[in-house]
Write a protein that holds these residues in place. Structure first.
Motif, PDB file in Angstrom:
ATOM      1  N   GLY A  36     -15.170  13.392   3.813  1.00 58.18           N
ATOM      2  CA  GLY A  36     -16.983  13.179   3.584  1.00 58.18           C
ATOM      3  C   GLY A  36     -16.271  11.973   2.767  1.00 58.18           C
ATOM      4  N   SER A  37     -16.769  12.172   1.383  1.00 54.10           N
ATOM      5  CA  SER A  37     -17.296  11.495   0.531  1.00 54.10           C
ATOM      6  C   SER A  37     -15.583  11.201  -0.350  1.00 54.10           C
ATOM      7  CB  SER A  37     -18.065  11.320  -0.408  1.00 54.10           C
ATOM      8  OG  SER A  37     -17.493  12.713  -1.688  1.00 54.10           O
ATOM      9  N   ALA A  38     -14.494  11.374   0.487  1.00 56.75           N
ATOM     10  CA  ALA A  38     -13.128  11.470  -0.164  1.00 56.75           C
ATOM     11  C   ALA A  38     -13.059  11.214  -1.617  1.00 56.75           C
ATOM     12  CB  ALA A  38     -12.662   9.782   0.460  1.00 56.75           C
ATOM     13  N   ALA A  39     -13.607  12.286  -1.809  1.00 57.50           N
ATOM     14  CA  ALA A  39     -14.163  12.171  -3.574  1.00 57.50           C
ATOM     15  C   ALA A  39     -11.960  12.954  -4.370  1.00 57.50           C
ATOM     16  CB  ALA A  39     -14.507  13.075  -4.352  1.00 57.50           C
ATOM     17  N   MET A  40     -11.972  13.372  -3.132  1.00 53.01           N
ATOM     18  CA  MET A  40     -10.102  14.237  -3.932  1.00 53.01           C
ATOM     19  C   MET A  40      -9.249  12.814  -3.549  1.00 53.01           C
ATOM     20  SD  MET A  40      -8.994  16.529  -5.785  1.00 53.01           S
ATOM     21  CE  MET A  40     -11.084  17.824  -5.076  1.00 53.01           C
ATOM     22  N   LEU A  41      -9.192  12.424  -2.544  1.00 54.01           N
ATOM     23  CA  LEU A  41      -7.850  10.897  -2.424  1.00 54.01           C
ATOM     24  C   LEU A  41      -8.191  10.116  -3.757  1.00 54.01           C
ATOM     25  CD1 LEU A  41      -6.179   9.779  -0.413  1.00 54.01           C
ATOM     26  CD2 LEU A  41      -8.263   8.737   0.328  1.00 54.01           C
ATOM     27  N   LEU A  42      -9.932   9.761  -3.620  1.00 58.06           N
ATOM     28  CA  LEU A  42     -10.035   8.850  -4.968  1.00 58.06           C
ATOM     29  C   LEU A  42      -9.724   8.829  -5.903  1.00 58.06           C
ATOM     30  CD1 LEU A  42     -13.810   7.018  -2.964  1.00 58.06           C
ATOM     31  CD2 LEU A  42     -11.006   6.161  -3.174  1.00 58.06           C
ATOM     32  N   ALA A  43      -9.608  10.049  -6.525  1.00 58.44           N
ATOM     33  CA  ALA A  43      -9.399  11.015  -7.922  1.00 58.44           C
ATOM     34  C   ALA A  43      -8.269  11.098  -7.540  1.00 58.44           C
ATOM     35  CB  ALA A  43     -10.370  11.356  -7.771  1.00 58.44           C
ATOM     36  N   ALA A  44      -7.305  11.144  -6.542  1.00 55.66           N
ATOM     37  CA  ALA A  44      -6.301  11.200  -7.166  1.00 55.66           C
ATOM     38  C   ALA A  44      -5.182  10.521  -7.890  1.00 55.66           C
ATOM     39  CB  ALA A  44      -4.896  10.784  -5.793  1.00 55.66           C
ATOM     40  N   PRO A  45      -4.545  10.719  -8.552  1.00 51.53           N
ATOM     41  CA  PRO A  45      -3.929  10.005 -10.039  1.00 51.53           C
ATOM     42  C   PRO A  45      -2.639   8.997  -9.216  1.00 51.53           C
ATOM     43  CG  PRO A  45      -2.669  12.153  -9.229  1.00 51.53           C
ATOM     44  CD  PRO A  45      -3.984  12.105  -8.649  1.00 51.53           C
ATOM     45  N   GLU A  46      -2.131   7.930 -10.119  1.00 52.16           N
ATOM     46  CA  GLU A  46      -1.150   6.541  -9.334  1.00 52.16           C
ATOM     47  C   GLU A  46      -0.367   8.088  -8.732  1.00 52.16           C
ATOM     48  OE1 GLU A  46      -1.182   4.009 -11.638  1.00 52.16           O
ATOM     49  OE2 GLU A  46      -3.108   2.986 -12.181  1.00 52.16           O
ATOM     50  N   GLY A  47       1.193   7.105  -8.115  1.00 52.39           N
ATOM     51  CA  GLY A  47       1.746   7.823  -6.766  1.00 52.39           C
ATOM     52  C   GLY A  47       1.942   7.309  -6.193  1.00 52.39           C
ATOM     53  N   LYS A  48       2.618   7.297  -5.264  1.00 45.65           N
ATOM     54  CA  LYS A  48       3.958   7.050  -4.329  1.00 45.65           C
ATOM     55  C   LYS A  48       3.839   8.024  -3.153  1.00 45.65           C
ATOM     56  CE  LYS A  48       6.557   3.891  -1.367  1.00 45.65           C
ATOM     57  NZ  LYS A  48       8.258   3.302  -1.694  1.00 45.65           N
ATOM     58  N   ARG A  49       2.476   7.859  -2.751  1.00 42.78           N
ATOM     59  CA  ARG A  49       2.575   9.592  -1.663  1.00 42.78           C
ATOM     60  C   ARG A  49       1.769   8.566  -0.314  1.00 42.78           C
ATOM     61  NH1 ARG A  49      -2.048   9.873  -4.672  1.00 42.78           N
ATOM     62  NH2 ARG A  49      -0.660  10.267  -6.341  1.00 42.78           N
ATOM     63  N   ILE A  50       2.336   9.623   1.089  1.00 39.33           N
ATOM     64  CA  ILE A  50       1.653   9.352   2.124  1.00 39.33           C
ATOM     65  C   ILE A  50       0.217  10.042   1.870  1.00 39.33           C
ATOM     66  CG2 ILE A  50       1.491   9.538   4.531  1.00 39.33           C
ATOM     67  CD1 ILE A  50       5.021   9.704   4.321  1.00 39.33           C
ATOM     68  N   GLU A  51      -0.717   9.277   2.647  1.00 30.52           N
ATOM     69  CA  GLU A  51      -2.125   9.626   2.630  1.00 30.52           C
ATOM     70  C   GLU A  51      -2.782   9.789   4.226  1.00 30.52           C
ATOM     71  OE1 GLU A  51      -3.181   8.405  -2.028  1.00 30.52           O
ATOM     72  OE2 GLU A  51      -3.135   7.062  -0.931  1.00 30.52           O
ATOM     73  N   THR A  52      -3.249  11.277   3.963  1.00 28.35           N
ATOM     74  CA  THR A  52      -4.193  11.123   6.002  1.00 28.35           C
ATOM     75  C   THR A  52      -5.729  11.802   5.596  1.00 28.35           C
ATOM     76  OG1 THR A  52      -2.141  11.633   7.201  1.00 28.35           O
ATOM     77  CG2 THR A  52      -4.364  11.526   7.849  1.00 28.35           C
TER      78      THR A  52
END
Length: 336
Positions: A36-52
């Motif tokens: 959807g609006s990817a709100a959870m992704l955009l609010a993620a804390p800084e950090g190195k992770r793989i994201e899908t």
């Protein structure tokens, strides 16, 4: 200002972000099957992770791909005044390309910046649900849409890219800041154009390494996408079992959330999975006897001020799998 989607989206979870990320903690991998609006992704804390992120709606998946790869073109096509006749014409043009767009997105490198920009522009001018769904009171003859809906959004407040001009950078005084000259724009560029361009550029920067897929949610909850990459935060926000607003492909009131719940029950005890499942109060309480726990938050009420809308906003609940971090975990360790 936190980075957010440049279009309004019913069912967005930005207000639940802190609750969810506290439960996820520092994960190596993050997957969002109903973006959807990817709100959870955009609010993620800084950090190195793989994201899908994934969505079954081709317009949504295409927007996120396009803005990640060609934000300047998306900004160009999204930059247009509010016009009822253009809204109708572009709606017809988009709806008649929805099916083709969907199968084109099976190519992981495909995107269409014009479709992304027009879709975003229309979402910001459209009132209520139904934008680019091709169902409801608007009908297509294969060429254009015949629409008896309400007028586009013409209020002074605006929404999405049409609202007031906050500054997305880390300097200045927000809406009182004089917007800087951006990119290749000429010195006479309209402040609104500069604002839209900056917003898209910021999103592109954030999405640079995010993988965006389009399809059924089950495709991205497999081991190859989740636990093979280590400890995984999995955020599940399927359409709810009740409600009147269609905010995702498939709408509300289907059996989809029950299928998601069943998958959660079968996989919740995996120590490499930290799962968050969203719904209204009581919707997924069947998981509680499997050692899941809940958190609550209050959503925006949207346009409707009905008693049902107010109650639903208060009933927002997140069910967390057993290996998520409980809010009282620190206190428990102190007194262990």
């Amino acid at each position: 200002m936190n980075l957010v989607a440049p279009f309004p989206y019913f069912g967005g979870k930005s207000r639940a972000a802190s609750l969810v990320w506290e439960a996820f903690g520092d994960v190596a991998n993050y997957v969002e099957p109903f973006a959807g609006s990817a709100a959870m992704l955009l609010a993620a804390p800084e950090g190195k992770r793989i994201e899908t992120i994934n969505d079954a709606d081709g317009f949504i998946a295409n927007f996120w791909r396009a803005v990640a790869q060609d934000p300047d073109s998306v900004a160009h096509h999204a930059d247009w005044p509010c016009s009822e006749v253009d809204l109708e014409a572009r709606h017809a043009w988009l709806v008649n390309r929805a099916e083709r767009l969907r199968w084109q997105l099976e190519d992981p490198d495909f995107f269409d910046a014009k479709i992304a920009g027009w879709w975003c522009w229309g979402a910001c001018n459209w009132i209520g649900s139904g934008w680019c769904e091709g169902t409801g009171p608007h009908h297509t003859n294969g060429t254009r849409i015949f629409d008896s809906r309400k007028l586009p959004h013409l209020g002074n407040a605006g929404r999405g890219i049409n609202r007031k001009l906050p500054h997305l950078g880390d300097a200045g005084q927000g809406i009182n800041r004089q917007l800087p000259h951006l990119g290749n724009a000429g010195q006479g560029e309209h402040p609104r154009s500069a604002y839209i361009r900056e917003w898209m550029m910021k999103l592109a920067e954030r999405l640079r390494d995010v993988r965006v897929t389009c399809g059924d949610w089950k495709r991205v909850v497999k081991d190859s996408v989740t636990t093979r990459h280590g400890l995984t935060g999995l955020f599940l926000d399927p359409p709810y079992t009740k409600g009147a607003m269609n905010y995702a492909a498939g709408g509300v009131g289907t059996e989809l959330p029950l299928h998601v719940q069943a998958w959660c029950r079968d996989n919740g005890d995996n120590p490499l999975l930290r799962i968050a499942l969203c719904g209204h109060a009581g919707e997924h309480d069947a998981l509680l006897d499997a050692d899941w726990f809940t958190g609550t938050w209050t959503a925006r009420k949207g346009y409707a001020a009905s008693a049902e809308a107010v109650q639903n906003s208060k009933d927002e609940t997140v069910w967390f799998s057993p290996h998520c971090i409980r809010a009282d975990a620190g206190q428990q360790r102190m007194f262990a």
